[in-house]
Design a protein around this motif. Structure first.
Motif, PDB file in Angstrom:
ATOM      1  N   TYR A   1      73.090  60.887  41.618  1.00  0.00           N
ATOM      2  CA  TYR A   1      72.590  59.988  40.590  1.00  0.00           C
ATOM      3  C   TYR A   1      73.696  59.662  39.586  1.00  0.00           C
ATOM      4  CZ  TYR A   1      67.899  61.447  42.083  1.00  0.00           C
ATOM      5  OH  TYR A   1      66.761  61.700  42.801  1.00  0.00           O
TER       6      TYR A   1
ATOM      7  N   ASN B   1      78.062  59.034  33.950  1.00  0.00           N
ATOM      8  CA  ASN B   1      78.147  60.376  34.527  1.00  0.00           C
ATOM      9  C   ASN B   1      77.528  60.385  35.914  1.00  0.00           C
ATOM     10  OD1 ASN B   1      79.033  61.234  31.855  1.00  0.00           O
ATOM     11  ND2 ASN B   1      76.872  61.112  31.286  1.00  0.00           N
TER      12      ASN B   1
ATOM     13  N   GLN C   1      74.274  58.136  35.597  1.00  0.00           N
ATOM     14  CA  GLN C   1      73.562  58.119  34.320  1.00  0.00           C
ATOM     15  C   GLN C   1      74.454  57.442  33.288  1.00  0.00           C
ATOM     16  OE1 GLN C   1      73.970  61.607  32.017  1.00  0.00           O
ATOM     17  NE2 GLN C   1      72.079  61.375  30.859  1.00  0.00           N
TER      18      GLN C   1
ATOM     19  N   PHE D   1      69.116  56.477  34.318  1.00  0.00           N
ATOM     20  CA  PHE D   1      69.695  56.935  35.573  1.00  0.00           C
ATOM     21  C   PHE D   1      69.600  55.833  36.628  1.00  0.00           C
ATOM     22  CE2 PHE D   1      70.379  61.485  34.959  1.00  0.00           C
ATOM     23  CZ  PHE D   1      69.550  61.790  33.899  1.00  0.00           C
TER      24      PHE D   1
ATOM     25  N   LYS E   1      66.110  71.863  43.450  1.00  0.00           N
ATOM     26  CA  LYS E   1      67.046  72.369  42.447  1.00  0.00           C
ATOM     27  C   LYS E   1      67.235  71.367  41.317  1.00  0.00           C
ATOM     28  CE  LYS E   1      68.096  76.119  44.749  1.00  0.00           C
ATOM     29  NZ  LYS E   1      67.683  77.465  44.241  1.00  0.00           N
ATOM     30  N   ALA E   2      67.733  71.866  40.183  1.00  0.00           N
ATOM     31  CA  ALA E   2      68.072  70.985  39.077  1.00  0.00           C
ATOM     32  C   ALA E   2      69.354  70.222  39.404  1.00  0.00           C
ATOM     33  CB  ALA E   2      68.276  71.801  37.804  1.00  0.00           C
ATOM     34  N   PRO E   3      69.522  69.052  38.804  1.00  0.00           N
ATOM     35  CA  PRO E   3      70.782  68.318  38.988  1.00  0.00           C
ATOM     36  C   PRO E   3      71.973  69.126  38.479  1.00  0.00           C
ATOM     37  CG  PRO E   3      69.099  66.896  38.060  1.00  0.00           C
ATOM     38  CD  PRO E   3      68.563  68.304  37.996  1.00  0.00           C
TER      39      PRO E   3
ATOM     40  N   GLN F   1      84.157  67.596  36.301  1.00  0.00           N
ATOM     41  CA  GLN F   1      83.611  68.768  35.621  1.00  0.00           C
ATOM     42  C   GLN F   1      84.274  70.032  36.154  1.00  0.00           C
ATOM     43  OE1 GLN F   1      82.089  69.497  33.082  1.00  0.00           O
ATOM     44  NE2 GLN F   1      80.635  71.181  33.296  1.00  0.00           N
TER      45      GLN F   1
ATOM     46  N   LEU G   1      76.076  68.539  37.208  1.00  0.00           N
ATOM     47  CA  LEU G   1      77.075  67.564  36.781  1.00  0.00           C
ATOM     48  C   LEU G   1      78.313  67.628  37.664  1.00  0.00           C
ATOM     49  CD1 LEU G   1      78.043  65.522  34.536  1.00  0.00           C
ATOM     50  CD2 LEU G   1      79.063  67.522  33.429  1.00  0.00           C
TER      51      LEU G   1
ATOM     52  N   TYR H   1      82.043  63.237  34.563  1.00  0.00           N
ATOM     53  CA  TYR H   1      81.614  62.688  33.287  1.00  0.00           C
ATOM     54  C   TYR H   1      82.645  61.678  32.797  1.00  0.00           C
ATOM     55  CZ  TYR H   1      84.856  66.110  31.258  1.00  0.00           C
ATOM     56  OH  TYR H   1      85.963  66.844  30.938  1.00  0.00           O
TER      57      TYR H   1
ATOM     58  N   GLN I   1      72.088  66.468  43.221  1.00  0.00           N
ATOM     59  CA  GLN I   1      70.861  67.251  43.247  1.00  0.00           C
ATOM     60  C   GLN I   1      70.494  67.610  44.675  1.00  0.00           C
ATOM     61  OE1 GLN I   1      67.098  65.433  42.057  1.00  0.00           O
ATOM     62  NE2 GLN I   1      66.477  67.336  41.066  1.00  0.00           N
TER      63      GLN I   1
ATOM     64  N   TYR J   1      75.738  63.014  38.884  1.00  0.00           N
ATOM     65  CA  TYR J   1      75.103  64.294  39.154  1.00  0.00           C
ATOM     66  C   TYR J   1      74.764  64.404  40.634  1.00  0.00           C
ATOM     67  CZ  TYR J   1      74.346  64.241  34.089  1.00  0.00           C
ATOM     68  OH  TYR J   1      74.533  64.166  32.734  1.00  0.00           O
TER      69      TYR J   1
END
Lengths: 125, 107
Positions: free
Chosen positions: B87, B34, B89, B98, B42-44, B55, B46, B49, B38, B36
């Protein structure tokens, strides 16, 4: 709308403990595995722990095994991370994330489709 | 544990450029890879996938591909909002791991 709200972070001395919580809304919580991912200041993402939808399966990174415990209360739609024996290198923002699978056996083989905003844990004397 | 090696660790590019980021797994992970994005503070988020599935809601300029244990994220025409850290994963086995991240900066 899926929402994940972490809490419980703060400043703690080396060797101390905290319990992080992640309250989930907007989806059927028991149907999905969940995970914790952390990010030290200025560093990359590190997967910390994961738990299956039922809570029966738990998995940990080697760096936290034996010190951290992941759990969930499906009646409260809440994920937890008990962090013990904290070290300076545990200082990080801790994110909870929703998996797309119910189980993490064989790695899970899903992905994190929703993330919380993170809670900061600082380990310092 | 499966190691994920991302390259480059950073790159400078201009708006409109085609950007490619690579992630190499230390062993076979099938297509359980996957990507991501970021942004600071902030949060990662998606993007891709299962190596190549986009996504929902992610612009089509993002794409993913695989060749054995090598995985690639491509941004076909870099936009101002794409300057971020990316990133990879793997979720083939636990512990999930990751890559170390690739920071995309403005040239």
């Amino acid at each position: 709308e899926v929402q994940l709200l972490e809490s419980g972070g703060g400043l703690v001395q080396p060797g101390g403990s905290l319990r992080l919580s992640c309250e989930a809304t907007g989806f059927t919580f028991p149907d999905y595995a969940m995970g914790w991912v952390r990010q030290a200041p200025g560093k990359g993402l590190e997967w910390v722990a994961g738990i299956s939808g039922t809570g029966a399966g738990t998995y940990y990174a080697d760096s936290v095994k034996g010190r951290f415990t992941i759990s969930r209360d499906n009646s409260k739609n809440t994920l937890y991370l008990q962090v013990n024996s904290l070290r300076a290198e545990d200082t990080a923002v801790y994110y909870c994330a929703k998996d797309t699978k119910n189980t993490l056996s064989l790695g899970g083989r899903g992905y994190f489709d929703y993330w919380g905003q993170g809670t900061l844990v600082t380990v310092s004397s | 544990d499966i190691q994920m090696t991302q390259s480059p660790s950073s790159l400078s590019a201009s708006v409109g450029d085609r950007v490619t980021i690579t992630c190499r797994a230390s062993q076979s992970i099938s297509s359980y890879l996957n990507w991501y994005q970021q942004k600071p503070g902030k949060a990662p988020k998606l993007l891709i996938y299962a190596a190549s599935s986009l996504q929902s809601g992610v612009p089509s300029r993002f794409s993913g591909s695989e060749s054995g244990t090598d995985f690639t994220l491509t941004i076909s025409s870099l936009q101002p909002e794409d300057f971020a850290t990316y990133y990879c994963q793997q979720t083939y086995s636990t512990p999930q791991t990751f890559g170390q991240g690739t920071k995309v900066e403005i040239k």
